[in-house]
Every structure is written in structure tokens, then in C-alpha cells.
Design a protein around this motif. Sequence first.
Motif, mmCIF file in Angstrom:
data_model
loop_
_atom_site.group_PDB
_atom_site.id
_atom_site.type_symbol
_atom_site.label_atom_id
_atom_site.label_comp_id
_atom_site.label_asym_id
_atom_site.label_seq_id
_atom_site.Cartn_x
_atom_site.Cartn_y
_atom_site.Cartn_z
ATOM 1 N N ARG A 178 -85.047 -0.437 28.400
ATOM 2 C CA ARG A 178 -86.514 -0.664 28.668
ATOM 3 C C ARG A 178 -86.988 -1.762 27.760
ATOM 4 N NH1 ARG A 178 -89.776 4.673 30.871
ATOM 5 N NH2 ARG A 178 -88.323 4.626 32.763
ATOM 6 N N ASP A 179 -86.381 -1.587 26.346
ATOM 7 C CA ASP A 179 -87.198 -2.603 25.369
ATOM 8 C C ASP A 179 -86.567 -4.122 25.507
ATOM 9 O OD1 ASP A 179 -88.608 -0.686 24.539
ATOM 10 O OD2 ASP A 179 -86.873 0.391 23.357
ATOM 11 N N SER A 180 -85.233 -4.307 25.728
ATOM 12 C CA SER A 180 -84.798 -5.470 25.731
ATOM 13 C C SER A 180 -84.436 -6.205 26.957
ATOM 14 C CB SER A 180 -83.255 -5.539 24.670
ATOM 15 O OG SER A 180 -82.401 -4.410 25.518
ATOM 16 N N SER A 181 -84.238 -5.661 27.940
ATOM 17 C CA SER A 181 -84.077 -6.115 29.375
ATOM 18 C C SER A 181 -85.289 -6.855 29.995
ATOM 19 C CB SER A 181 -83.358 -5.092 30.189
ATOM 20 O OG SER A 181 -81.886 -4.490 29.633
ATOM 21 N N CYS A 182 -84.622 -7.755 30.755
ATOM 22 C CA CYS A 182 -86.105 -8.370 31.510
ATOM 23 C C CYS A 182 -85.983 -7.623 32.782
ATOM 24 C CB CYS A 182 -85.322 -9.778 32.151
ATOM 25 S SG CYS A 182 -85.258 -10.957 30.745
ATOM 26 N N THR B 149 -94.535 -2.185 35.299
ATOM 27 C CA THR B 149 -92.905 -2.867 35.234
ATOM 28 C C THR B 149 -92.786 -3.972 34.386
ATOM 29 O OG1 THR B 149 -92.476 -1.683 37.493
ATOM 30 C CG2 THR B 149 -90.878 -3.600 36.635
ATOM 31 N N THR B 150 -93.704 -5.078 34.636
ATOM 32 C CA THR B 150 -93.608 -6.355 33.990
ATOM 33 C C THR B 150 -94.001 -6.196 32.663
ATOM 34 O OG1 THR B 150 -95.482 -6.928 34.947
ATOM 35 C CG2 THR B 150 -93.729 -7.527 36.075
ATOM 36 N N GLN C 261 -95.844 -13.723 29.163
ATOM 37 C CA GLN C 261 -94.829 -12.625 29.120
ATOM 38 C C GLN C 261 -94.027 -12.312 30.388
ATOM 39 O OE1 GLN C 261 -96.013 -9.039 27.630
ATOM 40 N NE2 GLN C 261 -94.051 -7.989 27.682
ATOM 41 N N VAL C 262 -94.953 -12.157 31.622
ATOM 42 C CA VAL C 262 -94.349 -11.951 32.541
ATOM 43 C C VAL C 262 -93.616 -13.227 33.151
ATOM 44 C CG1 VAL C 262 -94.839 -11.380 35.008
ATOM 45 C CG2 VAL C 262 -96.009 -10.245 33.151
ATOM 46 N N ARG C 263 -94.130 -14.453 33.190
ATOM 47 C CA ARG C 263 -93.710 -15.604 33.791
ATOM 48 C C ARG C 263 -92.546 -15.768 33.084
ATOM 49 N NH1 ARG C 263 -98.045 -18.424 32.721
ATOM 50 N NH2 ARG C 263 -97.507 -19.357 30.727
ATOM 51 N N GLU C 264 -92.155 -15.555 31.768
ATOM 52 C CA GLU C 264 -90.930 -15.992 31.020
ATOM 53 C C GLU C 264 -89.760 -15.016 31.406
ATOM 54 O OE1 GLU C 264 -91.985 -16.359 27.186
ATOM 55 O OE2 GLU C 264 -92.892 -18.342 27.120
ATOM 56 N N ASN C 265 -90.339 -13.596 31.659
ATOM 57 C CA ASN C 265 -89.198 -12.677 31.600
ATOM 58 C C ASN C 265 -88.866 -12.014 33.011
ATOM 59 O OD1 ASN C 265 -89.027 -12.570 28.791
ATOM 60 N ND2 ASN C 265 -90.630 -11.356 28.723
#
Length: 436
Positions: free
Chosen positions: A148-152, A54-55, A89-93
Motif C-alpha cells: 500500500r505504501d510504495s505501489s501505484c 484509494t488514490t 499526487q493522483v495525476r502522477e500515480n
Amino acid sequence: MSKRKSKETSSVNGECISQVQRILRGRFCRQCPNGKLFGVQLQYKHLLELLKRTTVHGESNSALIIGPRGSGKTMLLNHVLKELMEVKQVRENLLQVHLNGLLQTNDKIALKEITRQLQMENVVGDKVFGSFAENLAFLLEALKKGDRDSSCPVLFILDEFDLFVHHKNQTLLYNLFDISQSAQTPVTVIGLTCRQDILELLEKRVKSRFSHRQIYLMNSFDFKQYLRIFKEQLYLPAEFPYKPFIQKWNKNVQSLSEDRTVQDMLQNHFHYSKDLPSLHMLLMLALSSITVSHPFMTGSDLLEASKLCRMDSKANIVHGLSVLEICLIIAMKHLNDVYEGEPFNFQMVYNEFQKFIQRKAHSMYNFEKPVVMKAFEHLLQLELIKPIEGLPVRAQREYLLMKLLLDNNQIMDALQVYPNCPTDVKQWATSSLSWL
């Protein structure tokens, strides 16, 4: 000079003991996900892979973590999230939404909480939602606008998942699972529950949108592993500031685990309850006896803590009762013996008490009936007796049927340690029923 040295040693020793208690208490209270996981490595790997998809890759998913209370469901999830958050990447999004079935008692409250945790109040502005449906439509539209590409990615964690099942029409669950099945904003729904039959409670339309991924936690370790967990929970970490103390403490823990008396006590505790929170409670009570003058845990500390853990709470309440209330409980005990557990009422108990007074010819126990009634009501408030359910409540107070919530062993054990219990009251409790 020697006095100064001894002062320094005692101050270091005091600081050292406080550090030991702080580290171990934090571990026992599970304040942070830094402790070790025991026996759930496969489940950990499964959940980590699921959330990574997912992340990192933007996949939507849903899963249920199922296990009895105290099996480590929340701890497992916290460990997985801790590892995920180490990835930049996960921490920021990643956006997390934590819901609890005990707090969010209906879908409307849950939606408000989701809006708050996603920080969407500024989008709402002064808009007033006329109904639950409008609020839901706004939230779903906000989630469906993404791709899926641009959303958190959004992670929904539903603690006490079985309570959400009882919400009207299961609307929230239906829509969350529906989003997780669609190619829109990447959403993962993780439910935590202790009910094995949870899937049977889901409506057909909700069940069809659930991925049917289930992760089971069952506390499947044996006593040897339990003993190893006991040692690892007490060991001090290598980064502990007082290096000489680590060796002494850990050596003492090792000798405790080899002590036959301690092993027998732990085996009894293991058979009584093998979950980790009960072990943590035992170790927490034993840790509270550690002081500067008593710096190492002993077997007697653990035995005393075990007694406190296994203590009968109802028997403890009996210790604080008055002699009159004790007499009423003994009268109820005799009625239970005579009528083989059939319910009784106040009048029957009062008559039994009067027989005791006449037999002993004691005026000191001769209370007026309203006083005895007050003592009877106090026992009801303490939940040592309870009214029989399903009976009409229009009957007079004296004739309401009751049931005693203490067994004979609890009553006799409590009487043995009751302070200054009159001898004739003890004799009455142990007497045969031939005089009735």
C-alpha cells in the motif's frame, strides 16, 4: 465605409454562430466532463470519497454504479476522475484500466487488454503464455508484489459489467475482487451496469469478495427541474468571446422556456423520455437550424425537432415501398382483422391480393406470382414482417408462417402521406370486410 462595416459585422456574426454551435454541440455530445451534473450530488460525493481513499490513502475498494441507460453513469464517473486528476499526487500515480463487456468478450481478451493498458508488455518480453491460467498468474503476481505504501493505485473501470458476469466461472471478476480485498497493491474496481438484479447474477465466491457498495442513479427530477436543465444546457458560458451576443442569446433562451407552446412540447417529451440524452438529441436537432440569417432558436425550431425525435421509423420505411409491396401490407392488414392477429403465410396473402385484383378488375396490378414472392421477401428483409419462432423451417417458402410488425394506425398514417398512392388502393385499405 458602410459596406465595409456590414461585411465585418456579417463575418463576425458567422464566426459567432460557428462558436455557438461548437460549444453547444460539444456539451450535447458529452465530449468532455465540463458540463453540470443534475440531481446526482450525493452520488458524486460518495464516489469521490471512495476513489480518494484509494488514490490518496491506498485503500482497496469495489463498487457498482447502477442505473438505466442514459441516466449519467459514465458522465458521473468522468466528472469524479476530472476532479481527482487536479490533485498532483493522483495525476502522477493513478493507473486506469478501462474495460468494456461489449469489446472484451472473454477473460483471455480482457487480460491482454489489462496487460496492454498497464504497459506490462515489456515485462512479458517474448514470453508466450501457454494458457489463460498462466497469463492470469503472471498478472496477479505483478499486482501482488506491491504494497500500500510504495505501489501505484490501480483503478479498474468495467463498463457493461453485467456482460462480464457471463464469462466462464467469473474468473476475472473473482480475482479482481479478491485483490481488492487483500492488503497488497491498492486496487479499486468500479462496475457500471443498467441491471438492477446484478448481485443475483454473481457466484457465491465472487459475491463474498465484493464490498456490496452500490450507487444508484434514477433520474428523479420533476418537470420544473427538467425545465431548468433545458435552460442551463442552452445558456452560453460567461467566457464566450462575443459578449453582446451572450445577453441576447441567453435572453432568448429564457423567453423560450416561458413560452407556453414550448413548455407543452417539453412536457410531452418529459413524459415520453426524461433522460438527458433524449433532451440533448432534441436540442441538437433544433441547434442545426441556427444560421447567420436565423441566429436565434425559436419555438417552431423546437417543435420541428420534437417531430423528428418522435418520428415512427417503420412508417418512414413504408413511404419508400412500391405499390405492390403496399398492396401486400394491406392484404396482411385485412388478414389480421379477419383472423384476429393469427399468423399468415405467403399463399394466404397472395390469395387476398388476387381477390382485390378480381374485385377491381385491374390489369395494372396483375403481377406474376414470382414477382409477388420477391416483393414479399423484400418486406421480410426490411423487418416489416418476421417468421414465427419455434416452427420447423423445412416447410416451403410459400407456407412459412409470418407475423406483421405494423399496426393498423401505422399503415393508415403511412398511406395518407404516401406519394401518388392510387385511390383504389387507399379505398381497399379503408374498406370494410363485408366483401370478403
